[in-house]
Design a protein around this motif. Structure first.
Motif, PDB file in Angstrom:
ATOM      1  N   MET A  79       4.162   1.260  -2.092  1.00 32.58           N
ATOM      2  CA  MET A  79       4.896   1.937  -0.907  1.00 32.58           C
ATOM      3  C   MET A  79       3.771   1.245   0.006  1.00 32.58           C
ATOM      4  O   MET A  79       2.066   1.765  -0.340  1.00 32.58           O
ATOM      5  N   VAL A  80       3.936   0.830   0.910  1.00 34.01           N
ATOM      6  CA  VAL A  80       2.899   0.394   1.801  1.00 34.01           C
ATOM      7  C   VAL A  80       3.160   1.437   3.031  1.00 34.01           C
ATOM      8  O   VAL A  80       4.007   1.661   4.350  1.00 34.01           O
ATOM      9  N   SER A  81       2.331   1.547   3.343  1.00 32.82           N
ATOM     10  CA  SER A  81       1.895   2.531   4.804  1.00 32.82           C
ATOM     11  C   SER A  81       1.065   1.501   5.714  1.00 32.82           C
ATOM     12  O   SER A  81       1.299   0.426   6.093  1.00 32.82           O
ATOM     13  N   GLU A  82       1.636   1.441   7.420  1.00 29.95           N
ATOM     14  CA  GLU A  82       1.734   0.665   8.811  1.00 29.95           C
ATOM     15  C   GLU A  82       0.278   0.388   8.781  1.00 29.95           C
ATOM     16  O   GLU A  82      -0.251  -0.507   8.960  1.00 29.95           O
ATOM     17  N   ASP A  83      -1.155   1.973   8.433  1.00 28.42           N
ATOM     18  CA  ASP A  83      -2.601   1.496   8.543  1.00 28.42           C
ATOM     19  C   ASP A  83      -2.662   0.245   7.707  1.00 28.42           C
ATOM     20  O   ASP A  83      -3.923  -0.387   7.971  1.00 28.42           O
ATOM     21  N   GLU A  84      -2.328   0.024   6.673  1.00 30.34           N
ATOM     22  CA  GLU A  84      -2.032  -0.839   5.355  1.00 30.34           C
ATOM     23  C   GLU A  84      -1.530  -1.913   5.775  1.00 30.34           C
ATOM     24  O   GLU A  84      -2.591  -2.967   5.971  1.00 30.34           O
ATOM     25  N   ALA A 117      -1.901  -9.777   4.502  1.00 27.64           N
ATOM     26  CA  ALA A 117      -0.458  -9.408   3.386  1.00 27.64           C
ATOM     27  C   ALA A 117      -0.370 -10.254   2.492  1.00 27.64           C
ATOM     28  O   ALA A 117       0.229  -9.081   1.382  1.00 27.64           O
ATOM     29  N   ILE A 118      -0.752 -10.600   1.720  1.00 30.06           N
ATOM     30  CA  ILE A 118      -1.445 -11.029   0.307  1.00 30.06           C
ATOM     31  C   ILE A 118      -2.109 -10.694  -0.450  1.00 30.06           C
ATOM     32  O   ILE A 118      -1.515  -9.860  -1.254  1.00 30.06           O
ATOM     33  N   ARG A 119      -3.327  -9.808  -0.058  1.00 29.56           N
ATOM     34  CA  ARG A 119      -3.342  -8.559  -0.459  1.00 29.56           C
ATOM     35  C   ARG A 119      -2.728  -7.527  -0.212  1.00 29.56           C
ATOM     36  O   ARG A 119      -2.507  -7.034  -1.818  1.00 29.56           O
ATOM     37  N   VAL A 120      -2.348  -7.110   0.146  1.00 27.85           N
ATOM     38  CA  VAL A 120      -1.205  -6.023   0.361  1.00 27.85           C
ATOM     39  C   VAL A 120      -0.454  -5.941  -0.517  1.00 27.85           C
ATOM     40  O   VAL A 120       0.285  -5.502  -1.748  1.00 27.85           O
ATOM     41  N   PHE A 121       0.325  -7.155  -0.552  1.00 26.05           N
ATOM     42  CA  PHE A 121       2.112  -8.064  -1.454  1.00 26.05           C
ATOM     43  C   PHE A 121       1.052  -7.051  -2.976  1.00 26.05           C
ATOM     44  O   PHE A 121       1.893  -7.253  -3.858  1.00 26.05           O
TER      45      PHE A 121
END
Length: 83
Positions: A57-62, A42-46
């Motif tokens: 934009m964040v995908s479900e896969d990410e 979660a931190i990485r994606v954020f």
């Protein structure tokens, strides 16, 4: 959740190292490792999506993929470790 490329060996390596450390607790250790990796993910994606070059934009896969670097170092927060 799913393990991305290289995440399964990273998890196995993490657990192998944790087995030799104090307070190893089998299923609890595995659950905690996955929980910490989910938080790391979660931190990485954020952080990726907050960069100026990202469209945000964040995908479900990410959101559902745990990568090798999402796992913490086995010794984080532990003392008295024997090598």
């Amino acid at each position: 959740y799913k393990l991305g490329p290289g995440a399964e060996p990273a998890l196995k390596d993490y657990l192998s190292k944790r087995k030799r450390m104090p307070f190893f607790a089998n299923a609890r250790t595995v659950r905690n490792a996955i929980d910490l990796a989910r938080m790391g993910s979660a931190i990485r994606v954020f952080e990726e999506k907050m960069s100026p070059s990202s469209n945000g934009m964040v995908s479900e896969d990410e959101l559902m993929t745990i990568m090798p670097d999402d796992f913490p170092a086995p010794e984080d927060g532990l003392t008295g470790i024997e090598d």
